[in-house]
Scaffold this active site. Structure first.
Site, short mmCIF file in Angstrom:
data_model
loop_
_atom_site.label_atom_id
_atom_site.label_comp_id
_atom_site.label_asym_id
_atom_site.label_seq_id
_atom_site.Cartn_x
_atom_site.Cartn_y
_atom_site.Cartn_z
N ASP A 101 46.77 55.73 84.96
CA ASP A 101 47.35 54.78 85.91
C ASP A 101 48.75 54.39 85.45
O ASP A 101 49.07 54.48 84.26
CB ASP A 101 46.49 53.51 85.99
CG ASP A 101 45.08 53.79 86.48
OD1 ASP A 101 44.90 54.81 87.18
OD2 ASP A 101 44.18 53.00 86.16
N1 URA Z 1 40.53 54.82 83.45
C1 URA Z 1 41.27 53.94 84.17
O1 URA Z 1 40.73 53.04 84.79
N2 URA Z 1 42.60 54.10 84.18
C2 URA Z 1 43.25 55.06 83.48
O2 URA Z 1 44.48 55.14 83.50
C3 URA Z 1 42.46 55.96 82.73
C4 URA Z 1 41.10 55.82 82.74
#
Ligand code: URA
Length: 238
Positions: A101
């Protein structure tokens, strides 16, 4: 691999320029003109462009320490793309093996080898991803208290994420402190870590990926390096 992709990997042509020369009949596969850009070829086929034999460049495998506020995408959007940190030629051939993310930091794997990146996140191979998670709410008795054990058991037995039918695969939770944990998972569902903690009524304030399989993040934020042969071959490939 598709013929147009092979041309991009072996020349300086873009995908659309490759299509033009293929349609023009300038590309021969094992001595025969092939005019379909989507034809599947093997790298050991004899492929020529205007009579010159083409050889694909070696695949590239990269680790980047992703800063917060960057996009796991080839193009800039609301935030800059992580590819801005990798000043290499032909970055359009590269893709991300397991996006993070925008607000997540840490180990990002980048390659042009589609089979390798598929295996990194193929649940069949149970390749472990280790995340350092900073929580909004402290977990009481985090070292050996009942609540902590109950949460560890839930993660071990699998959680039903909102909107999904199947339980998550067994996950390991280690407490560093009441608000900091190390979570090891072997899949890569959409926003998986944040959704797992949402399932138990907590919230992730900050998320950082430290390790994927045997590949451990060891460059500073915003820096990158090529993976070693040992790291590349540590990803299961059957
Ligand atoms: N899980 C998440 O919620 N976000 C990420 O960036 C990676 C794994």
């Amino acid at each position: 691999m598709r013929l147009d992709k092979f041309l991009c990997k072996s020349t300086e042509l873009t995908r659309s320029e490759a299509t033009v020369v293929i349609l023009a009949g300038e590309v021969l596969v094992n001595g025969e003109v092939v005019t379909s850009a989507s034809s599947q070829i093997h790298e050991n086929n004899h492929i020529t462009l205007d009579g010159e034999k083409l050889t694909a460049r070696a695949s590239r495998y990269i680790m980047l320490h992703k800063p917060a506020g960057t996009l796991s995408s080839n193009v800039d959007g609301d935030h800059p793309s992580v590819f801005n940190f990798i000043p290499l030629d032909n970055t359009c051939e590269l893709h991300i093996a397991g996006r993070l993310d925008a607000d997540t930091t840490g180990l990002l794997l980048i390659t042009d080898d589609g089979r390798w990146s598929f295996n990194v996140f193929n649940p069949k191979y149970r390749c472990e991803k280790v995340y350092r998670v900073y929580l909004r709410d402290p977990v009481e008795g985090e070292i050996c208290g009942e609540i902590a054990l109950e949460i560890q058991n839930k993660f071990e037995h699998g959680l039903k994420l909102q909107g999904e039918d199947t339980l998550t695969l067994p996950a390991k939770l280690e407490f560093v402190s009441a608000k900091e944990v190390l979570l090891t998972i072997t899949e890569g569902r959409y926003h998986q870590v944040k959704r797992m903690f949402a399932c138990i009524g907590n919230r992730v304030n900050r998320l950082h990926r430290e390790q994927v399989g045997k590949i451990r993040l060891d460059v500073d934020v915003g820096q990158w390096r090529y993976l070693t042969v040992d790291e590349i071959t540590s990803i299961p490939h059957h």
